[in-house]
Write a protein that holds these residues in place. Sequence first.
Motif, mmCIF file in Angstrom:
data_model
loop_
_atom_site.group_PDB
_atom_site.id
_atom_site.type_symbol
_atom_site.label_atom_id
_atom_site.label_comp_id
_atom_site.label_asym_id
_atom_site.label_seq_id
_atom_site.Cartn_x
_atom_site.Cartn_y
_atom_site.Cartn_z
ATOM 1 N N TYR A 96 0.888 -1.125 -0.134
ATOM 2 C CA TYR A 96 -0.023 -0.006 -0.079
ATOM 3 C C TYR A 96 0.891 1.396 -0.063
ATOM 4 C CZ TYR A 96 0.047 0.131 5.314
ATOM 5 O OH TYR A 96 0.265 0.349 6.651
ATOM 6 N N TYR A 129 -4.824 -6.175 -8.299
ATOM 7 C CA TYR A 129 -6.419 -6.246 -8.167
ATOM 8 C C TYR A 129 -7.051 -6.306 -9.393
ATOM 9 C CZ TYR A 129 -5.810 -5.252 -3.143
ATOM 10 O OH TYR A 129 -5.595 -5.593 -1.789
ATOM 11 N N THR A 136 -4.545 -1.523 0.970
ATOM 12 C CA THR A 136 -5.000 -0.353 0.220
ATOM 13 C C THR A 136 -4.473 0.864 0.788
ATOM 14 O OG1 THR A 136 -6.768 -0.690 2.204
ATOM 15 C CG2 THR A 136 -7.240 -1.761 -0.005
ATOM 16 N N ASN A 137 -4.858 1.470 2.111
ATOM 17 C CA ASN A 137 -4.298 2.646 2.364
ATOM 18 C C ASN A 137 -4.119 2.751 3.969
ATOM 19 O OD1 ASN A 137 -7.002 3.791 3.822
ATOM 20 N ND2 ASN A 137 -7.444 3.263 1.220
ATOM 21 N N TRP A 151 -9.037 9.095 -3.212
ATOM 22 C CA TRP A 151 -8.461 7.629 -3.583
ATOM 23 C C TRP A 151 -9.471 7.089 -4.695
ATOM 24 C CZ3 TRP A 151 -4.467 4.797 -1.746
ATOM 25 C CH2 TRP A 151 -4.901 3.350 -1.679
ATOM 26 N N TYR A 198 -8.674 4.795 -7.706
ATOM 27 C CA TYR A 198 -8.894 3.421 -7.729
ATOM 28 C C TYR A 198 -10.257 3.328 -7.658
ATOM 29 C CZ TYR A 198 -3.942 3.731 -6.296
ATOM 30 O OH TYR A 198 -2.360 3.990 -6.482
ATOM 31 N N LEU A 247 -10.086 -2.303 -4.229
ATOM 32 C CA LEU A 247 -9.346 -1.101 -3.543
ATOM 33 C C LEU A 247 -10.167 -0.247 -2.841
ATOM 34 C CD1 LEU A 247 -6.415 -0.758 -5.974
ATOM 35 C CD2 LEU A 247 -6.185 -1.790 -3.867
ATOM 36 N N TRP A 281 -18.415 2.085 -1.614
ATOM 37 C CA TRP A 281 -17.290 1.438 -1.357
ATOM 38 C C TRP A 281 -17.423 0.150 -0.853
ATOM 39 C CZ3 TRP A 281 -12.091 3.819 -0.121
ATOM 40 C CH2 TRP A 281 -12.115 5.006 -0.557
#
Length: 451
Positions: A28, A93, A239-240, A274, A278, A282, A307
Amino acid sequence: MDFAKRAVDHLHYDIDPIIRNRLDNDFYKLLMRKMILNRHPKAQVRFALKNRTSDIPLARIIPIEALREQLDHVKQLRYEPQDIHWIGGNTFYGKTGMFDRDFLNHLKISRLPDYELSIDKSGDQFIFETEGDWPDTMDWEDYVLATVNEMRNREVMRGLSPLEIDVMYARAKSKFVAKLEEIRRHPGIRVSEFGTRRRHSHPWQRWVIEAMMEMLGDQMVGTSNSFFARELGIEAKGTNAHELPMVYAALAAARHPITDGALRHSQYDVLSDWRHDYDGNLLMALPDTYGTTQFLENAPPEIAMIWKGFRPDSKDPYEATDELVAYWKRHAQDPKKKIVLYSDGLDVPVPGYELNGESMIAIHEAVKDRVTDTYGWGTMATNDFIGCIPGLPDALKPISLVCKVHSVNGHPAVKLSDNPAKAASPSKQEIERYLRAFGAEGIGDERRTRV
């Protein structure tokens, strides 16, 4: 690999580098770096090391010059051609070409900034800080954590005999295999290896990943470590991280005038940026930087609808699941179609050993019919040597070592968290400001003590 022989042999080397490749960090970091380069490439971000396990005096265990030598070695590393080729040509991904030519060219010239290393007034802990352009500075986090953790382990093993080291590794292998056998009894579990930062060592992490691949098959869905993803041909996962909302909030807080509402909204600005870069799986949000409850209460409705899910990282996993399920239902979403990635302090029960963390098995049994659960298994996968050294059961008990954002363009950064032990800031004034802005005054007392 003969781990015992290697552990004894490396004591005779002038330097046995711990970090040997720039890819030896969390995937990430690459994902976040791309977003940062597109928006905040020149933000000056300072990271600082903190040992939350303060009763372990790292500076009295690890020689500072040996640590400096390891960090100097890391600082001169560059992304190599094969690294650039893998990043640019691989599928992540489900998407090929995720990283464009400009990003790859940036990596080719990437250099880690200088660092500062000293010992605090108590003589017990190291002071490590580094500052520079955010996209380059951020990589220091993983490198310094993995380095300090492994050096501490080496120093502990320096006092053991070859036989004791041999027994230690034999017991650790047996213990880990027993954990994998337990996971296999629950075929619905899907798990990724997330243990780079607090691993026992680089070779041990590789052994752990290979054991997971062999024993778990399709249940093992990937690793967060980019180097091992490339070397072993498995999925890179991640991811983050908290650094994104921490930096975004600090940038917002530095503006004048700034309202509490604008500061609070900065956590959603992260998600907006984000999502621009993405999509698909993700789109996993990290809600706890300033408290999960306020995050969900104030979140724009599209987060629930678009999401894919959340990674609860500091709240009790059962409470977090209840809160997320209620949140999705309020927005007419089917929780079973949403992903919850559990990754905070997970362990697997093994007969004869104490459970050290939340049981992955118990969480799965409790939530499997409510959400789509998946797991990121970290420290207790790659660094569980508790009870493995003859006569010294806790000598290698993992420590809680972090390297967090300290300031941004000279402005203090803040993390509140759902867990007071994970709260962080160099400024009491900023803690108070954030507690007010994020409607968290009621949880402030425990967090104030962490400044």
